[in-house]
Design a protein around this motif. Structure first.
Motif, PDB file in Angstrom:
ATOM      1  N   ARG A 252      16.096  14.348 -20.455  1.00  0.00           N
ATOM      2  CA  ARG A 252      15.012  14.269 -19.478  1.00  0.00           C
ATOM      3  C   ARG A 252      15.504  13.719 -18.141  1.00  0.00           C
ATOM      4  O   ARG A 252      15.037  14.143 -17.082  1.00  0.00           O
ATOM      5  N   GLU A 253      16.456  12.794 -18.193  1.00  0.00           N
ATOM      6  CA  GLU A 253      17.013  12.249 -16.957  1.00  0.00           C
ATOM      7  C   GLU A 253      17.705  13.346 -16.143  1.00  0.00           C
ATOM      8  O   GLU A 253      17.590  13.385 -14.912  1.00  0.00           O
ATOM      9  N   LYS A 254      18.418  14.232 -16.825  1.00  0.00           N
ATOM     10  CA  LYS A 254      19.108  15.308 -16.102  1.00  0.00           C
ATOM     11  C   LYS A 254      18.109  16.290 -15.509  1.00  0.00           C
ATOM     12  O   LYS A 254      18.254  16.744 -14.360  1.00  0.00           O
ATOM     13  N   ILE A 255      17.086  16.628 -16.270  1.00  0.00           N
ATOM     14  CA  ILE A 255      16.055  17.541 -15.767  1.00  0.00           C
ATOM     15  C   ILE A 255      15.384  16.962 -14.532  1.00  0.00           C
ATOM     16  O   ILE A 255      15.206  17.647 -13.511  1.00  0.00           O
ATOM     17  N   VAL A 256      15.034  15.691 -14.586  1.00  0.00           N
ATOM     18  CA  VAL A 256      14.370  15.040 -13.448  1.00  0.00           C
ATOM     19  C   VAL A 256      15.313  14.941 -12.262  1.00  0.00           C
ATOM     20  O   VAL A 256      14.934  15.218 -11.119  1.00  0.00           O
ATOM     21  N   SER A 257      16.564  14.562 -12.500  1.00  0.00           N
ATOM     22  CA  SER A 257      17.498  14.381 -11.383  1.00  0.00           C
ATOM     23  C   SER A 257      17.796  15.697 -10.672  1.00  0.00           C
ATOM     24  O   SER A 257      17.920  15.740  -9.444  1.00  0.00           O
ATOM     25  N   ILE A 258      17.902  16.788 -11.423  1.00  0.00           N
ATOM     26  CA  ILE A 258      18.183  18.090 -10.813  1.00  0.00           C
ATOM     27  C   ILE A 258      16.940  18.651 -10.122  1.00  0.00           C
ATOM     28  O   ILE A 258      17.044  19.472  -9.207  1.00  0.00           O
ATOM     29  N   SER A 259      15.774  18.158 -10.515  1.00  0.00           N
ATOM     30  CA  SER A 259      14.534  18.568  -9.857  1.00  0.00           C
ATOM     31  C   SER A 259      14.337  17.876  -8.514  1.00  0.00           C
ATOM     32  O   SER A 259      13.431  18.229  -7.760  1.00  0.00           O
TER      33      SER A 259
ATOM     34  N   GLY B  24       0.799  -1.220   0.000  1.00  0.00           N
ATOM     35  CA  GLY B  24       0.000   0.000   0.000  1.00  0.00           C
ATOM     36  C   GLY B  24       0.831   1.268   0.000  1.00  0.00           C
ATOM     37  O   GLY B  24       0.365   2.325   0.461  1.00  0.00           O
ATOM     38  N   LEU B  25       2.061   1.192  -0.513  1.00  0.00           N
ATOM     39  CA  LEU B  25       2.932   2.363  -0.577  1.00  0.00           C
ATOM     40  C   LEU B  25       2.301   3.432  -1.460  1.00  0.00           C
ATOM     41  O   LEU B  25       1.969   3.176  -2.623  1.00  0.00           O
ATOM     42  N   GLU B  26       2.147   4.610  -0.916  1.00  0.00           N
ATOM     43  CA  GLU B  26       1.553   5.712  -1.669  1.00  0.00           C
ATOM     44  C   GLU B  26       2.653   6.651  -2.150  1.00  0.00           C
ATOM     45  O   GLU B  26       3.246   7.399  -1.369  1.00  0.00           O
ATOM     46  N   ILE B  27       2.912   6.590  -3.452  1.00  0.00           N
ATOM     47  CA  ILE B  27       3.916   7.451  -4.073  1.00  0.00           C
ATOM     48  C   ILE B  27       3.386   7.909  -5.422  1.00  0.00           C
ATOM     49  O   ILE B  27       2.399   7.376  -5.942  1.00  0.00           O
ATOM     50  N   LEU B  28       4.061   8.876  -6.008  1.00  0.00           N
ATOM     51  CA  LEU B  28       3.819   9.295  -7.378  1.00  0.00           C
ATOM     52  C   LEU B  28       5.143   9.250  -8.124  1.00  0.00           C
ATOM     53  O   LEU B  28       6.192   9.594  -7.558  1.00  0.00           O
TER      54      LEU B  28
ATOM     55  N   LEU C  53       6.282  16.853 -14.022  1.00  0.00           N
ATOM     56  CA  LEU C  53       7.026  17.954 -13.412  1.00  0.00           C
ATOM     57  C   LEU C  53       6.196  19.229 -13.385  1.00  0.00           C
ATOM     58  O   LEU C  53       6.392  20.079 -12.519  1.00  0.00           O
ATOM     59  N   ALA C  54       5.257  19.363 -14.330  1.00  0.00           N
ATOM     60  CA  ALA C  54       4.388  20.533 -14.317  1.00  0.00           C
ATOM     61  C   ALA C  54       3.527  20.546 -13.056  1.00  0.00           C
ATOM     62  O   ALA C  54       3.272  21.606 -12.477  1.00  0.00           O
ATOM     63  N   GLN C  55       3.109  19.358 -12.612  1.00  0.00           N
ATOM     64  CA  GLN C  55       2.283  19.256 -11.409  1.00  0.00           C
ATOM     65  C   GLN C  55       3.131  19.224 -10.143  1.00  0.00           C
ATOM     66  O   GLN C  55       2.716  19.718  -9.095  1.00  0.00           O
ATOM     67  N   HIS C  56       4.304  18.615 -10.224  1.00  0.00           N
ATOM     68  CA  HIS C  56       5.205  18.486  -9.062  1.00  0.00           C
ATOM     69  C   HIS C  56       6.620  18.866  -9.488  1.00  0.00           C
ATOM     70  O   HIS C  56       7.450  17.996  -9.780  1.00  0.00           O
ATOM     71  N   PRO C  57       6.922  20.142  -9.541  1.00  0.00           N
ATOM     72  CA  PRO C  57       8.235  20.588 -10.036  1.00  0.00           C
ATOM     73  C   PRO C  57       9.403  20.249  -9.123  1.00  0.00           C
ATOM     74  O   PRO C  57      10.548  20.281  -9.567  1.00  0.00           O
ATOM     75  N   GLU C  58       9.120  19.937  -7.857  1.00  0.00           N
ATOM     76  CA  GLU C  58      10.185  19.520  -6.935  1.00  0.00           C
ATOM     77  C   GLU C  58       9.929  18.090  -6.495  1.00  0.00           C
ATOM     78  O   GLU C  58       8.886  17.784  -5.915  1.00  0.00           O
ATOM     79  N   LEU C  59      10.870  17.215  -6.782  1.00  0.00           N
ATOM     80  CA  LEU C  59      10.750  15.804  -6.443  1.00  0.00           C
ATOM     81  C   LEU C  59      11.500  15.514  -5.148  1.00  0.00           C
ATOM     82  O   LEU C  59      12.476  16.187  -4.806  1.00  0.00           O
ATOM     83  N   ASP C  60      11.055  14.489  -4.442  1.00  0.00           N
ATOM     84  CA  ASP C  60      11.731  14.099  -3.203  1.00  0.00           C
ATOM     85  C   ASP C  60      13.003  13.320  -3.484  1.00  0.00           C
ATOM     86  O   ASP C  60      14.018  13.479  -2.796  1.00  0.00           O
ATOM     87  N   ILE C  61      12.953  12.473  -4.510  1.00  0.00           N
ATOM     88  CA  ILE C  61      14.088  11.595  -4.799  1.00  0.00           C
ATOM     89  C   ILE C  61      14.020  11.181  -6.263  1.00  0.00           C
ATOM     90  O   ILE C  61      12.940  11.149  -6.854  1.00  0.00           O
ATOM     91  N   ALA C  62      15.161  10.908  -6.860  1.00  0.00           N
ATOM     92  CA  ALA C  62      15.213  10.364  -8.214  1.00  0.00           C
ATOM     93  C   ALA C  62      16.177   9.192  -8.215  1.00  0.00           C
ATOM     94  O   ALA C  62      17.224   9.237  -7.557  1.00  0.00           O
TER      95      ALA C  62
END
Length: 232
Positions: free
Chosen positions: A111-118, A53-57, A79-88
Motif C-alpha cells: 500500500r505504501e508503494k501504491i500511495v507513493s507512486i500516486s 486551520g490547515l485544510e488537507i485530506l 485513492l478511489a476519491q483522489h487517485p492523484e495525490l499532491d505529496i506522500a
C-alpha cells in the motif's frame, strides 16, 4: 539501546518528520505512510489542522497510520476519491546514496508503494542510522499464501535467502493488511536495485516487494536536531 540513545534516536526522527510536514500546503491531498518516523509527521500535520486551520485530506497506507491520523484529527479520503495525490510522506528501513530505499518492516509496503507512486512528490523521512552507501538489508516480499513455496524457490534461484516472517504475539506467520505473507529476503549487498526489483516483480505470486526507486526527497534527522534534505 540505552535510554539516552533512544532519546537521541527519537529526536532525530522527530526532526525529520516535522521538517517534511512543512512541505504540506493548504488544499493538498497527502499520502500518510507507516512507521515510527512518519508518525511524527502525522502528529505535526494534525497539530497544524487543529491550531492553524490547515485544510488537507490524508490517504493512509495501513490500519496503523489510519488510527494515528484519526487520533491526530486529520480528515481522511481514499485513492478511489483522489487517485492523484499532491505529496506522500513515509519512512524507510534503509536508503542508499542514490535514494533507492528498502521498506516493509511494518509489512505495509504494498500500500505504501501504491500511495507513493500516486503522489506528485514522494518524501522519505529517516534518521542517520537508516542511510547507507548501498542497500544490504533484507527485502520484504509480500506473497500470496498459495504461492509461498514457488516464490521461495524463485527467490533462492536469484541468490536470495527468504525467511517467512513470523508473528510475535500469535502463532504462525505475520498476515499483512491485504491478507498475505511476508518473505524477508536477504541478498547481501544489492549492487543493482533496479534489476533485482524487476526480477522480483516478475515472479508469479509476488504481490509487491520492498525496493522503492521513486523517492524524490530524503529528510535526514541529525543528532543535533538539524535536518539534511537530499533531492534526486
Amino acid at each position: 539501546m540505552t535510554e539516552r540513545n533512544k532519546s537521541a534516536d527519537s529526536a532525530e526522527k522527530r526532526a525529520a518528520g516535522i521538517a517534511a510536514s512543512r512541505a504540506v500546503e493548504p488544499g493538498m491531498v497527502v499520502g500518510l505512510g507507516t512507521g515510527s518516523t512518519v508518525a511524527y509527521a502525522i502528529r505535526e500535520l494534525g497539530r497544524r489542522v487543529r491550531e492553524e486551520g490547515l485544510e488537507i485530506l490524508g490517504v493512509v497506507t495501513s490500519y496503523q497510520s489510519e488510527m494515528l491520523a484519526i487520533e491526530a484529527g486529520i480528515p481522511l479520503t481514499t485513492l478511489a476519491q483522489h487517485p492523484e495525490l499532491d505529496i506522500a510522506i513515509d519512512g524507510a528501513d534503509q536508503i542508499d546514496s542514490n535514494l533507492y530505499a528498502i521498506k516493509g518492516g511494518g509489512a505495509a509496503h504494498t500500500r505504501e508503494k501504491i500511495v507513493s507512486i500516486s503522489a506528485k512528490r514522494f518524501l522519505v523521512v529517516a534518521d542517520e542510522s537508516k542511510t547507507s552507501l548501498q542497500l544490504d538489508k533484507a527485502v520484504p516480499v509480500e506473497v500470496l499464501p498459495f504461492a509461498k513455496e514457488l516464490v521461495t524457490k524463485k527467490i533462492r534461484n536469484l541468490g536470495g535467502k527468504p525467511e517467512l516472517r513470523l508473528a510475535l504475539r500469535k502463532d504462525g506467520p505475520v498476515i499483512t493488511d491485504n491478507g498475505n505473507f511476508i518473505l524477508d529476503s536477504s541478498f547481501c549487498v544489492i549492487n543493482d536495485p533496479e534489476s533485482l526489483a524487476l526480477k522480483l516483480s516478475t515472479i508469479p505470486g509476488v504481490i509487491e516487494h520492498g525496493i522503492f526507486s521513486n523517492v524524490d526527497e530524503l529528510y535526514i534527522g541529525k543528532k543535533d536536531g538539524s535536518v539534511e534534505i537530499v533531492k534526486k
